[in-house]
Design a protein around this motif. Structure first.
Motif, short mmCIF file in Angstrom:
data_model
loop_
_atom_site.label_atom_id
_atom_site.label_comp_id
_atom_site.label_asym_id
_atom_site.label_seq_id
_atom_site.Cartn_x
_atom_site.Cartn_y
_atom_site.Cartn_z
N VAL A 80 0.85 -1.19 0.00
CA VAL A 80 0.00 0.00 0.00
C VAL A 80 0.88 1.24 0.00
N ASP A 81 0.37 2.28 -0.56
CA ASP A 81 1.06 3.57 -0.59
C ASP A 81 0.24 4.58 0.19
N LYS A 82 0.92 5.46 0.86
CA LYS A 82 0.26 6.50 1.65
C LYS A 82 0.17 7.78 0.82
N GLU A 83 -1.05 8.27 0.69
CA GLU A 83 -1.28 9.54 0.01
C GLU A 83 -1.65 10.56 1.07
N GLN A 84 -0.88 11.62 1.17
CA GLN A 84 -1.16 12.64 2.17
C GLN A 84 -1.37 13.97 1.46
N TRP A 85 -2.45 14.63 1.79
CA TRP A 85 -2.76 15.90 1.16
C TRP A 85 -2.05 17.02 1.90
N LYS A 86 -1.53 17.95 1.15
CA LYS A 86 -0.89 19.13 1.72
C LYS A 86 -1.94 20.24 1.80
N MET A 87 -2.26 20.63 3.03
CA MET A 87 -3.27 21.67 3.22
C MET A 87 -2.76 22.64 4.27
N ASN A 88 -3.13 23.88 4.14
CA ASN A 88 -2.82 24.87 5.16
C ASN A 88 -3.93 24.81 6.20
N MET A 89 -3.70 24.04 7.24
CA MET A 89 -4.74 23.81 8.24
C MET A 89 -5.04 25.07 9.04
N THR A 90 -4.09 25.98 9.16
CA THR A 90 -4.34 27.23 9.88
C THR A 90 -5.41 28.04 9.15
N THR A 91 -5.28 28.12 7.83
CA THR A 91 -6.27 28.83 7.03
C THR A 91 -7.62 28.12 7.10
N MET A 92 -7.61 26.81 7.02
CA MET A 92 -8.86 26.06 7.08
C MET A 92 -9.56 26.26 8.42
N ARG A 93 -8.81 26.28 9.50
CA ARG A 93 -9.40 26.48 10.82
C ARG A 93 -9.95 27.89 10.98
N SER A 94 -9.25 28.88 10.42
CA SER A 94 -9.75 30.25 10.52
C SER A 94 -11.04 30.41 9.72
N ARG A 95 -11.11 29.75 8.57
CA ARG A 95 -12.36 29.78 7.79
C ARG A 95 -13.49 29.08 8.54
N ALA A 96 -13.15 28.00 9.21
CA ALA A 96 -14.16 27.29 10.00
C ALA A 96 -14.68 28.19 11.12
N ASP A 97 -13.78 28.95 11.75
CA ASP A 97 -14.20 29.88 12.80
C ASP A 97 -15.11 30.97 12.24
N GLU A 98 -14.79 31.46 11.05
CA GLU A 98 -15.65 32.46 10.40
C GLU A 98 -17.05 31.89 10.15
N TYR A 99 -17.10 30.66 9.69
CA TYR A 99 -18.39 30.04 9.41
C TYR A 99 -19.17 29.82 10.70
N LEU A 100 -18.47 29.45 11.78
CA LEU A 100 -19.15 29.29 13.07
C LEU A 100 -19.75 30.62 13.54
N GLU A 101 -19.03 31.72 13.32
CA GLU A 101 -19.57 33.03 13.67
C GLU A 101 -20.82 33.33 12.84
N HIS A 102 -20.77 32.99 11.56
CA HIS A 102 -21.92 33.22 10.69
C HIS A 102 -23.13 32.39 11.15
N LEU A 103 -22.87 31.13 11.52
CA LEU A 103 -23.96 30.30 12.04
C LEU A 103 -24.56 30.89 13.31
N GLN A 104 -23.71 31.46 14.16
CA GLN A 104 -24.21 32.07 15.39
C GLN A 104 -25.11 33.27 15.08
N LYS A 105 -24.74 34.06 14.07
CA LYS A 105 -25.58 35.18 13.66
C LYS A 105 -26.94 34.70 13.16
N ILE A 106 -26.93 33.63 12.39
CA ILE A 106 -28.19 33.07 11.89
C ILE A 106 -29.04 32.59 13.05
N GLU A 107 -28.41 31.89 13.99
CA GLU A 107 -29.15 31.38 15.15
C GLU A 107 -29.73 32.53 15.98
N ASP A 108 -28.95 33.58 16.17
CA ASP A 108 -29.44 34.74 16.93
C ASP A 108 -30.63 35.40 16.25
#
Length: 87
Positions: free
Chosen positions: A56-84
């Protein structure tokens, strides 16, 4: 049940309440999915691509997880606004 609510004049209020509860449940599901995503590391997969049948071969994706986490935080804020806005 719905007929009785319509006769009593409470049907429209009941429908709005059901729709609101469904939206809040969707927001809760989205929030949970995003929180799970934030705690993950970059995806990696094991693939059997060689003809020998057991290597078997291992395939690993290269992603900037810091950017992905900051975008996730932005989306969580947006969801909170919708909920409010629903309350």
């Amino acid at each position: 049940f719905e007929n009785r609510l319509a006769i009593d004049g409470k049907y429209d209020e009941w429908v709005k309440n059901i729709e609101r509860e469904n939206r809040l449940a969707w927001i809760k599901d989205q929030r949970q999915s995003i929180e799970e995503f934030k705690n993950e590391k970059a995806p990696e997969f094991w693939e059997q691509v060689r003809p020998d049948g057991y290597s078997v071969d291992k395939e690993q994706w290269k992603m900037n997880m810091t950017t992905m986490r900051s975008r996730a935080d932005e989306y969580l804020e947006h969801l909170q606004k919708i909920e409010d806005s629903l309350e």
